[in-house]
Design a protein around this motif. Sequence first.
Motif, short mmCIF file in Angstrom:
data_model
loop_
_atom_site.label_atom_id
_atom_site.label_comp_id
_atom_site.label_asym_id
_atom_site.label_seq_id
_atom_site.Cartn_x
_atom_site.Cartn_y
_atom_site.Cartn_z
N MET A 122 0.83 -1.19 0.00
CA MET A 122 0.00 0.00 0.00
C MET A 122 0.87 1.26 0.00
O MET A 122 0.55 2.23 -0.66
N LYS A 123 1.97 1.17 0.76
CA LYS A 123 2.87 2.33 0.83
C LYS A 123 3.51 2.59 -0.53
O LYS A 123 3.70 3.73 -0.93
N ARG A 124 3.84 1.52 -1.24
CA ARG A 124 4.46 1.66 -2.55
C ARG A 124 3.47 2.27 -3.56
O ARG A 124 3.84 3.11 -4.38
N LEU A 125 2.23 1.89 -3.46
CA LEU A 125 1.19 2.45 -4.33
C LEU A 125 1.00 3.94 -4.05
O LEU A 125 0.88 4.74 -4.98
N MET A 126 1.00 4.31 -2.80
CA MET A 126 0.83 5.72 -2.44
C MET A 126 2.01 6.55 -2.94
O MET A 126 1.83 7.67 -3.42
#
Length: 75
Positions: free
Chosen positions: A1-5
């Motif tokens: 999720m952090k990578r997507l953000m």
Amino acid sequence: MKRLMSLVAVMVVLGALAGCQNLGVQPWERDLLAKPVMTPGAADGLDDALDDHIYFSKEATSGGRGFGGGGCGCN
């Protein structure tokens, strides 16, 4: 999720930077835009009638070719 953000944040920054270009008319291009053929109404009557029809169809208004200015009150 952090990578997507972080990917979304990078895309937003790149999109914002892409809008900061100055793609105006360059001095060496002004002679092409000053030619009489670039003037609205310089074509034959059929082209003017077609342009009026298209403008009326899109904007639901007609006429207004007989005066200068853009409605800002500066002319």
